[in-house]
Design an enzyme around this catalytic site. Sequence first.
Site, mmCIF file in Angstrom:
data_model
loop_
_atom_site.group_PDB
_atom_site.id
_atom_site.type_symbol
_atom_site.label_atom_id
_atom_site.label_comp_id
_atom_site.label_asym_id
_atom_site.label_seq_id
_atom_site.Cartn_x
_atom_site.Cartn_y
_atom_site.Cartn_z
ATOM 1 N N TYR A 1 26.792 40.575 43.292
ATOM 2 C CA TYR A 1 27.908 40.806 43.569
ATOM 3 C C TYR A 1 29.579 39.179 43.699
ATOM 4 O O TYR A 1 30.264 39.213 43.240
ATOM 5 C CB TYR A 1 28.570 41.571 44.369
ATOM 6 N N LEU A 2 28.188 38.837 44.115
ATOM 7 C CA LEU A 2 28.779 36.973 44.513
ATOM 8 C C LEU A 2 29.323 36.425 43.158
ATOM 9 O O LEU A 2 30.090 35.403 43.279
ATOM 10 C CB LEU A 2 28.094 35.885 44.924
#
Length: 212
Positions: free
Chosen positions: A124-125
């Site tokens: 996600y990051l």
Amino acid sequence: MKILVVGANGHTGRLLIEYLANNSDHHPYAMVRSNTQEEELMKLGAVEVIVADLEEDVSKVTIGMDAVIFAAGSGSKTGPDKTITVDQEGAKKLVDAAKASGVQHFVMLSSIGADDPQGPIEHYLMAKRKADDYLKNSGLTYSIVRPGHLTHDKPTGKVGLAEKIELMDERSIPRGDVAHVLATSLEIDNTKNKIMEILSGDKEIELALEIL
């Protein structure tokens, strides 16, 4: 200004529509995937609901808009593939559309940790980082807002804000305060072409943005 809010039906997006409608002179346009969400968003203050899907063609949605606030996300219940197609590639498509239609300011909702993706949400990051980098290199005027853990607590109107916040035990912030920062980033020149990390804190939001 006419503001396109992308991801307007999300928790933060709905708060953002409401904030823009009630606390600014701007006109929020809500971009969502389904017209079934139209009635609620109009009640919150959207001028118009624009139905478009980030996984499809969005090249026309920014025409006539002065600014874009990207607050969309694939959600915690989806897998890495959706994170890439929505949070990463969807954001990049909106950047391209905004640039093509002459948008003045693009505000991106990102996440603390996007500068150094690792840990259980590394995928996600990493998607957020790639979207942020794409925006930074686009030539658009941008503001990238990276909050800590988002909560449904009552907003305080105060934050801890810096271009880089050192790690601390308390890394959360109410969604209402994030919406406030996203909206106010459009009005304060000091936020242009900057990355801001934000957590709950003790400075009034407008002041924190002014002295960033």
